[in-house]
Design an enzyme around this catalytic site. Structure first.
Site, PDB file in Angstrom:
ATOM      1  CG  ASP A  64       6.924  -2.495  -4.583  1.00 55.84           C
ATOM      2  OD1 ASP A  64       6.291  -3.474  -4.854  1.00 55.84           O
ATOM      3  OD2 ASP A  64       7.943  -2.458  -3.587  1.00 55.84           O
ATOM      4  CG  ASP A  87       9.477  -8.666  -1.055  1.00 54.14           C
ATOM      5  OD1 ASP A  87      10.394  -7.947  -2.044  1.00 54.14           O
ATOM      6  OD2 ASP A  87       8.577  -8.207  -0.745  1.00 54.14           O
TER       7      ASP A  87
HETATM    8  C1  GLA Z   1       8.018  -4.426  -1.339  1.00 52.67           C
HETATM    9  C2  GLA Z   1       9.251  -4.741  -2.345  1.00 52.67           C
HETATM   10  C3  GLA Z   1      10.438  -4.452  -1.451  1.00 52.67           C
HETATM   11  C4  GLA Z   1      10.670  -3.260  -1.080  1.00 52.67           C
HETATM   12  C5  GLA Z   1       9.340  -2.760  -0.218  1.00 52.67           C
HETATM   13  C6  GLA Z   1       9.220  -1.386   0.252  1.00 52.67           C
HETATM   14  O1  GLA Z   1       7.797  -5.667  -0.593  1.00 52.67           O
HETATM   15  O2  GLA Z   1       9.169  -5.847  -2.859  1.00 52.67           O
HETATM   16  O3  GLA Z   1      11.681  -4.819  -2.432  1.00 52.67           O
HETATM   17  O4  GLA Z   1      10.698  -2.076  -2.187  1.00 52.67           O
HETATM   18  O5  GLA Z   1       8.343  -3.176  -0.947  1.00 52.67           O
HETATM   19  O6  GLA Z   1       8.071  -0.980   1.205  1.00 52.67           O
END
Ligand code: GLA
Length: 737
Positions: free
Chosen positions: A476, A546
């Site tokens: 990430d 997301d």
């Molecule tokens: C980001 C990612 C999510 C998740 C969160 C965790 O927002 O896109 O899928 O992994 O971080 O903090």
């Protein structure tokens, strides 16, 4: 032969799958663009230039004053530089020690290489016959090398540039774009992609005025606002028909792409590293390499262009080890438990999916250091004894015991100020001494331009991967860069920081992916904030957003598919009401839309009904049946919810023997119009069976009938009820004769 040089006319013919890219060295010694499009013969094309000389009132090129007063402003450039009358957006600008920014580059030599040399420190397309064209500055010993690569199996030209300083003194690069070309015509549209968190991938089509349109990122995160991609379209180009010329940068940091219409009736396309807040000190004897740009052409509309990119990236960019291999069908812990990822909550989730066909469990954020929320712990890549008193092994063994693979989340480039790492090395976080750093999601970015920081990151992540039986990593990157500054760089190099960040990232990726070749990596950046071909080079798939709401996903995945194959797009089925939109859509719809990519699940499976768990089993089985199409098929976008109440995507096998369609009517209206969708890409003469089990539909139709008469979206369910909002209809199409 893919690249051919015609000595007499000094013309280069670059021939890829179905395409010709042609340019010549004109009598000034300047590389002039002649043509990029559908494959043509090796005709003499300099007439297109000769007829246009004699421009008046423009500055003249030194030495050419008697040849009609030409200026660089009338040339159709393959490479352009400031000065000598070039007033359009140039692709290169530098500064000599004396402050002069004047160049006059002309042809010196060229080589045709059987295989493209790797780009120093940068990911790029693999293989392909390559032209290396060297231009020399008439005012100095500077050289630029323009690289062009073509492929037998892809309608793309990969381009980049190398700037070599042979002057004996340091110089400063002010702008070094990856490519330039002047396309005939001043009445095009430009297709660009707008991104925002949870709303990634929105296509926008705009006429290009005289002047220029620019899309860019200044955040060192390639797709937070715009994508490093656009397409030049004729006015009559549609999804299915007409010319589409695409550009996509293999780059993850701050970029710019520009399209400029000139008064001479041409449209210049250029771009690369964003030169806003960028300079690069190039010491004597050194070479600067730009990222690679991938130019694609299709005469079959935007859809045709997408298919060319998909084929090119599957064949030459994405890790060959994984690109065509079965993709993990994951159950991810994030939307299931967020930061509450304790074994007592996770094990029942794993138990619940046993036997469904879901084959990988991914432990998302929250497993390490003091990371019980987003305020602390980032950077401390040690298993939290509070959450996992016996380490990760029991959970991993449990997952493996259930016949599944184990995946884990990292955010290697980041640090929370409240972390042991920050307390030990506050100077490792990007910040300007004497100023308050800009915090986002309560975190700072590590300065991975520094080798000591990179070594820490590689070792911290490697240690976890070495000590645990990990099969999958989700990587990430949850915030943009704000300060373009490194404490490790001298003042005169500060504007190099964003590009050095990209180089640092690629170094880390190379070391980790290379060090753990059996681990499957997935990219992510607060959703789709860094969805670009450079990341795809290392990580075969990327979390697109997301936003897991299926309706929004019809748009996000549609826009992402403009340049990237479905297998690159991670998509999950989540719970309803949806956590981002509060919308409720049928469970089947969520899975059907997620299946149009690298599918998975992201919900607390202990909170769904036994019937829904049974449904998961059916859904995963359906996915497995269509997976070869997701991995290898040709994509046809039939309908989109930007323009209408409908969505439809079709994937067809290369041999046209099998196809899958997922369609959706967004809002259900009583007494609605009769809706048909029109599949494409089938064999007209073949006979196909068209099946939709839910509606007891089984038709035998010729390919021609399916494509011309269309398929009907039922207005009522099989038992005669109104279907409700956001209902999907899937069609399995199999050649039977
Ligand atoms: C980001 C990612 C999510 C998740 C969160 C965790 O927002 O896109 O899928 O992994 O971080 O903090």
């Amino acid at each position: 032969m893919a690249i051919y040089f015609e000595k007499e006319t000094k013309t280069f013919f670059l021939e890829g799958k179905n395409i010709s890219y042609i340019f010549g060295i004109n009598f000034t010694g300047f590389p002039e663009h002649y043509y990029f499009g559908e494959r043509i013969g090796r005709d003499e094309l300099s007439y297109t230039y000769e007829a246009n000389i004699g421009d008046s009132g423009e500055a003249a090129i030194p030495g050419e004053i008697h040849a009609g007063g030409k200026s660089y402003n009338v040339y159709r450039s393959e490479f352009s530089f400031y000065g000598n009358g070039e007033f359009r957006e140039c692709s290169f600008q530098m500064m000599f020690k004396n402050g002069s920014r004047l160049n006059d580059f002309r042809y010196e030599t060229h080589e045709i290489l059987a295989e493209k040399p790797a780009l120093a420190g940068l990911p790029s397309m693999r293989g392909g016959e390559t032209l290396k064209l060297t231009l020399k500055d008439m005012n100095s010993e500077m050289r630029v090398h323009l690289f062009y690569t073509v492929y037998d199996d892809a309608a793309v030209v990969a381009r980049h540039m190398e700037v070599e300083n042979r002057t004996g003194e340091p110089v400063k690069i002010l702008r070094a774009y990856s490519f330039a070309l002047d396309v005939y015509g001043n009445n095009h549209d430009l297709l660009t992609i707008e991104n925002a968190w949870a709303r990634e991938g929105k296509p926008e089509r705009t006429p290009i005025p005289h002047g220029f349109i620019c899309v860019d990122e200044k955040s060192a995160s390639s797709t937070r606002r715009h994508s490093p991609a656009f397409a030049l379209l004729n006015k009559d180009t549609t999804e299915e028909h007409g010319a589409a010329l695409g550009v996509n940068l293999i780059y993850s940091a701050s970029f710019t792409l520009k399209a400029e219409v000139s008064s001479k009736g041409y449209t210049r396309l250029t771009g690369g590293i964003n030169d806003f807040d960028f300079t690069w000190e190039l010491p004597a004897g050194e070479t600067f390499t730009t990222p690679e740009a991938v130019l694609a052409y299709s005469g079959e509309g935007v859809g045709g262009m997408s298919r060319e990119y998909h084929d090119a990236y599957r064949a030459h960019l994405i890790n060959p080890r994984f690109v065509k291999a079965h993709r993990p069908v994951v159950i991810n812990s994030w939307e299931a438990v967020y930061f509450g990822c304790t074994p007592d909550r996770l094990l029942p989730i794993i138990d619940a999916v046993s036997g469904t066909g879901i084959d990988t469990f991914v432990l998302d954020d929250g497993w390490f250091g003091a990371r019980r929320n987003d305020r602390a712990g980032l950077g401390d890549w040690v298993v939290s004894p509070e959450v996992f008193p016996e380490g990760l092994a029991p959970v991993i063994d449990y997952v493996h015991g259930a016949g599944m693979k184990f995946g884990i989340w990292f955010e290697p480039e980041m640090v929370n100020p409240d972390s042991d790492l920050f307390r030990a090395h506050p100077d490792w976080a990007i910040s300007v001494p004497g100023t308050e750093p800009c915090v986002s999601r309560r975190q700072l970015v590590l300065d991975i331009t520094r080798t000591d920081v990179r070594d820490y990151v590689v070792e911290a992540v490697s240690k976890i991967l070495r000590e645990n039986k990990i099969d999958y990593v989700k990587w990430d990157f949850n915030r943009a860069l704000t300060e373009n500054f490194s404490r490790a760089l001298p003042a005169e190099n500060q504007q190099e920081m964003h590009h050095r960040y990209a180089l640092g990232l690629y170094d880390i990726c190379q070391r980790l992916v290379g060090g753990f070749p059996n681990i499957f990596f997935e990219g992510c950046a607060g959703g789709g904030g860094r969805f670009d071909p450079a990341i795809l080079y290392y990580f075969p798939q990327i979390w697109a957003s997301d936003d897991t709401d299926a309706y929004m996903r019809t748009q996000i995945q549609y826009g992402t598919s403009l340049f990237y194959p479905l297998s690159a797009i991670s998509c999950h089925t989540s719970i309803c009401p949806n956590h981002q939109t509060s919308r409720t859509v049928p469970f089947k719809t969520r899975a059907d839309i997620a299946h149009l990519g690298a599918t998975g699940y992201e919900l607390d499976t202990t909170k769904i009904t036994p019937e829904e768990l049974e449904e998961v089993k059916v859904q995963v089985a359906e996915y497995k049946e269509m997976e070869d199409l997701v991995l290898n098929g040709d994509l046809y976008r039939l309908e989109n919810t930007f323009d209408s109440n409908y969505f439809a995507m079709q994937i067809v096998s290369k041999d046209k023997a099998k196809a899958h369609i997922t369609a959706m009517r967004a809002l259900c209206r009583p007494n609605d119009e009769h809706k048909r969708i029109f599949p494409r890409g089938l064999d007209k003469k073949a006979v196909y069976e068209v099946v939709n089990n839910e509606y007891d539909l089984c038709l035998r139709l010729s390919g021609a009938a399916i494509m011309n008469v269309g398929l009907v979206l039922p207005l009522k369910t099989a038992d005669g009820k109104m279907p409700g909002d956001f209902r999907t209809f899937t069609f399995r199409i199999t050649k039977v004769e």
